[in-house]
Scaffold this motif. Structure first.
Motif, PDB file in Angstrom:
ATOM      1  N   ALA A 178     -39.257 -36.644   9.646  1.00  0.00           N
ATOM      2  CA  ALA A 178     -38.712 -37.770   8.861  1.00  0.00           C
ATOM      3  C   ALA A 178     -39.854 -38.667   8.401  1.00  0.00           C
ATOM      4  N   ASP A 179     -40.074 -38.712   7.081  1.00  0.00           N
ATOM      5  CA  ASP A 179     -41.206 -39.514   6.595  1.00  0.00           C
ATOM      6  C   ASP A 179     -40.860 -40.318   5.328  1.00  0.00           C
ATOM      7  N   GLY A 180     -39.579 -40.646   5.150  1.00  0.00           N
ATOM      8  CA  GLY A 180     -39.191 -41.436   3.981  1.00  0.00           C
ATOM      9  C   GLY A 180     -39.662 -42.877   4.117  1.00  0.00           C
ATOM     10  N   THR A 181     -39.906 -43.531   2.980  1.00  0.00           N
ATOM     11  CA  THR A 181     -40.399 -44.916   3.042  1.00  0.00           C
ATOM     12  C   THR A 181     -39.488 -45.879   2.275  1.00  0.00           C
ATOM     13  N   ILE A 182     -38.308 -45.410   1.878  1.00  0.00           N
ATOM     14  CA  ILE A 182     -37.408 -46.284   1.107  1.00  0.00           C
ATOM     15  C   ILE A 182     -36.756 -47.325   2.028  1.00  0.00           C
ATOM     16  N   GLY A 183     -36.323 -46.876   3.197  1.00  0.00           N
ATOM     17  CA  GLY A 183     -35.677 -47.779   4.150  1.00  0.00           C
ATOM     18  C   GLY A 183     -36.616 -48.146   5.292  1.00  0.00           C
ATOM     19  N   PRO A 184     -36.111 -48.910   6.244  1.00  0.00           N
ATOM     20  CA  PRO A 184     -36.945 -49.361   7.364  1.00  0.00           C
ATOM     21  C   PRO A 184     -37.462 -48.195   8.217  1.00  0.00           C
ATOM     22  N   ASP A 185     -38.697 -48.343   8.700  1.00  0.00           N
ATOM     23  CA  ASP A 185     -39.274 -47.398   9.652  1.00  0.00           C
ATOM     24  C   ASP A 185     -38.478 -47.512  10.959  1.00  0.00           C
ATOM     25  N   LEU A 186     -38.100 -46.355  11.517  1.00  0.00           N
ATOM     26  CA  LEU A 186     -37.245 -46.369  12.714  1.00  0.00           C
ATOM     27  C   LEU A 186     -37.964 -45.854  13.963  1.00  0.00           C
ATOM     28  N   THR A 187     -39.298 -45.690  13.878  1.00  0.00           N
ATOM     29  CA  THR A 187     -40.033 -45.041  14.968  1.00  0.00           C
ATOM     30  C   THR A 187     -39.739 -45.656  16.339  1.00  0.00           C
ATOM     31  N   HIS A 188     -39.654 -46.984  16.382  1.00  0.00           N
ATOM     32  CA  HIS A 188     -39.397 -47.642  17.675  1.00  0.00           C
ATOM     33  C   HIS A 188     -38.163 -48.545  17.568  1.00  0.00           C
ATOM     34  N   MET A 244     -18.331 -39.992   6.565  1.00  0.00           N
ATOM     35  CA  MET A 244     -17.661 -38.694   6.403  1.00  0.00           C
ATOM     36  C   MET A 244     -18.124 -37.701   7.477  1.00  0.00           C
ATOM     37  N   LEU A 245     -19.195 -38.017   8.182  1.00  0.00           N
ATOM     38  CA  LEU A 245     -19.665 -37.101   9.233  1.00  0.00           C
ATOM     39  C   LEU A 245     -18.706 -37.118  10.419  1.00  0.00           C
ATOM     40  N   PRO A 246     -18.635 -35.998  11.151  1.00  0.00           N
ATOM     41  CA  PRO A 246     -17.823 -35.995  12.370  1.00  0.00           C
ATOM     42  C   PRO A 246     -18.322 -37.085  13.323  1.00  0.00           C
ATOM     43  N   GLU A 247     -17.393 -37.673  14.043  1.00  0.00           N
ATOM     44  CA  GLU A 247     -17.714 -38.797  14.917  1.00  0.00           C
ATOM     45  C   GLU A 247     -18.815 -38.461  15.933  1.00  0.00           C
ATOM     46  N   ARG A 248     -18.744 -37.212  16.477  1.00  0.00           N
ATOM     47  CA  ARG A 248     -19.728 -36.887  17.515  1.00  0.00           C
ATOM     48  C   ARG A 248     -21.134 -36.739  16.922  1.00  0.00           C
ATOM     49  N   GLU A 249     -21.198 -36.413  15.620  1.00  0.00           N
ATOM     50  CA  GLU A 249     -22.508 -36.306  14.976  1.00  0.00           C
ATOM     51  C   GLU A 249     -23.120 -37.705  14.808  1.00  0.00           C
ATOM     52  N   ILE A 250     -22.271 -38.659  14.380  1.00  0.00           N
ATOM     53  CA  ILE A 250     -22.745 -40.052  14.259  1.00  0.00           C
ATOM     54  C   ILE A 250     -23.152 -40.571  15.636  1.00  0.00           C
ATOM     55  N   ALA A 251     -22.351 -40.240  16.645  1.00  0.00           N
ATOM     56  CA  ALA A 251     -22.665 -40.690  18.006  1.00  0.00           C
ATOM     57  C   ALA A 251     -23.996 -40.117  18.472  1.00  0.00           C
ATOM     58  N   ALA A 252     -24.267 -38.850  18.124  1.00  0.00           N
ATOM     59  CA  ALA A 252     -25.528 -38.229  18.536  1.00  0.00           C
ATOM     60  C   ALA A 252     -26.706 -38.914  17.849  1.00  0.00           C
ATOM     61  N   ILE A 253     -26.548 -39.216  16.550  1.00  0.00           N
ATOM     62  CA  ILE A 253     -27.607 -39.911  15.815  1.00  0.00           C
ATOM     63  C   ILE A 253     -27.853 -41.282  16.441  1.00  0.00           C
ATOM     64  N   ALA A 254     -26.752 -42.006  16.715  1.00  0.00           N
ATOM     65  CA  ALA A 254     -26.866 -43.351  17.296  1.00  0.00           C
ATOM     66  C   ALA A 254     -27.558 -43.306  18.651  1.00  0.00           C
ATOM     67  N   ALA A 255     -27.188 -42.326  19.474  1.00  0.00           N
ATOM     68  CA  ALA A 255     -27.788 -42.217  20.813  1.00  0.00           C
ATOM     69  C   ALA A 255     -29.280 -41.930  20.694  1.00  0.00           C
ATOM     70  N   TYR A 256     -29.633 -41.059  19.749  1.00  0.00           N
ATOM     71  CA  TYR A 256     -31.053 -40.740  19.554  1.00  0.00           C
ATOM     72  C   TYR A 256     -31.844 -41.980  19.112  1.00  0.00           C
ATOM     73  N   LEU A 257     -31.313 -42.681  18.090  1.00  0.00           N
ATOM     74  CA  LEU A 257     -32.031 -43.848  17.546  1.00  0.00           C
ATOM     75  C   LEU A 257     -32.140 -44.964  18.585  1.00  0.00           C
ATOM     76  N   ALA A 258     -31.055 -45.165  19.356  1.00  0.00           N
ATOM     77  CA  ALA A 258     -31.093 -46.225  20.370  1.00  0.00           C
ATOM     78  C   ALA A 258     -32.137 -45.918  21.446  1.00  0.00           C
ATOM     79  N   GLY A 259     -32.412 -44.630  21.652  1.00  0.00           N
ATOM     80  CA  GLY A 259     -33.386 -44.241  22.669  1.00  0.00           C
ATOM     81  C   GLY A 259     -34.833 -44.333  22.199  1.00  0.00           C
ATOM     82  N   LEU A 260     -35.055 -44.660  20.925  1.00  0.00           N
ATOM     83  CA  LEU A 260     -36.427 -44.706  20.385  1.00  0.00           C
ATOM     84  C   LEU A 260     -37.110 -46.037  20.752  1.00  0.00           C
ATOM     85  N   GLU A 261     -37.469 -46.182  21.991  1.00  0.00           N
ATOM     86  CA  GLU A 261     -38.102 -47.450  22.397  1.00  0.00           C
ATOM     87  C   GLU A 261     -39.601 -47.416  22.207  1.00  0.00           C
TER      88      GLU A 261
END
Ligand code: CUA
Length: 329
Positions: A262-272, A312-329
């Motif tokens: 993931a290397d897009g620069t249009i939106g906020p950097d989410l690394t941490h 439009m994504l399945p709920e568990r897919e959104i949940a997986a994305i959210a869990a991953y992003l929340a873990g990016l400390e």
């Protein structure tokens, strides 16, 4: 009786007005050199204004009393000259002089030439903040929606805009200054005490202007150095189903997560992202549930936000994305 009531009202108004003298966004609770200067000026002007107000009201009460003394035309002229022209002019000149004397502190020339010190570039975007730390020793560190600075060090800021006019202000540290498209505005801030403050956007920039804020964190020098070192590093997790879903749905075209494709620069950097104080530029608390909510319907949280909805994504897919992003400390 009426005079007593109006006196009580006169005292109650400032008491109510100053009840909000603290909190994470109060310019009257300064934690920085610039904010201290502004707060001092404010209190002097308030005191001077109160004294002038008392004098004017005193004169009014005196003039309205029942038995009046007759003044000669000459004495009346003198009162008008001294009380109506000379005294207000002198007081205003003193306050103006005091305000001007504070200005060199508020806009130090060193902010323009601080090559050897920390330089933070902040770009206002609809409706978030791109934050880039330029270090004297190493490549720039890209972050978003949070500004951290070391206590006791003067930090140079360069302020830009990617779209419309925004304004950068951390009331407890100092400011504020406009972020104007096509222009770089510079100033500097020096925090005197550690703390976490709120920085609001202070120029109307669209439907989510009031939802455009950032956390400003003043840290002890050593803690700051450690934080910047971590912030410069790659993401702590670079695999997993959450990241797979993130990449498969094209999120990486707009967002960067260093250490992953993931290397897009249009939106906020989410690394941490997980280590930040707030989500969506101060609009939400930084929790897994809030991330899921924002991913599903950004427009519902921030009207006018450019991020497309992924409801439009399945709920568990959104949940997986959210869990991953929340873990990016
Ligand atoms: Cu950005 Cu108001």
């Amino acid at each position: 009786m009426r005079a007593r009531a109006s006196a009580a009202f006169g005292l109650a108004v400032p008491a109510i007005a100053t009840a909000a003298c603290s909190g994470p966004q109060s310019a009257l609770d300064p934690h920085g050199v610039e904010a201290q200067a502004v707060a001092t000026l404010f209190w002097w002007m308030t005191l001077a204004g109160a004294l002038i107000w008392c004098a004017v009201i005193g004169a009014l009460v005196y003039a309205g009393r029942r038995r009046r003394r007759v003044f000669s035309a000459r004495a009346a002229g003198r009162i008008v000259l001294w009380a109506g022209a000379v005294t207000p002019s002198v007081l205003l000149l003193i306050l103006l002089g005091y305000g001007l004397a504070l200005m060199p502190d508020l806009r130090p020339a060193s902010a323009l030439t601080a090559n050897d010190r920390l330089h933070v570039e902040v770009v206002g975007e609809q409706f978030w903040w791109r934050v880039i730390y330029h270090r004297p020793d190493g490549p720039p560190v890209v972050s978003a929606n949070e500004v951290r600075l070391p206590v006791g060090t003067r930090v140079a800021f360069s302020l830009k805009s990617a779209d419309v006019i925004h304004a950068f202000w951390i009331p407890q540290l100092g400011g504020k200054m406009d972020m104007i498209p096509g222009r770089t505005n510079r100033f500097s801030l020096q925090a005197t005490r550690a703390g976490t403050f709120r920085g609001p956007c202070t120029e109307f920039c669209g439907p989510s202007h009031a939802l455009m804020a950032f956390a400003a964190v003043a840290m002890d020098e050593e803690a700051f150095a450690g934080w910047l070192e971590r912030e410069a590093g790659p993401a702590v997790r670079t695999e997993g189903p959450g990241l797979d879903a993130f990449l498969a749905n094209g999120c990486g075209a707009c967002h960067t997560i260093r250490g992953t494709p993931a290397d897009g620069t249009i939106g906020p950097d989410l690394t941490h992202l997980g280590a930040r104080k707030t989500l969506a530029a101060g609009a939400l608390p930084n929790t897994e549930a809030a991330i899921a909510r924002f991913v599903a319907a950004p427009e519902a949280v921030k009207p006018g936000a450019r991020m497309p909805a992924f409801g439009m994504l399945p709920e568990r897919e959104i949940a997986a994305i959210a869990a991953y992003l929340a873990g990016l400390e």
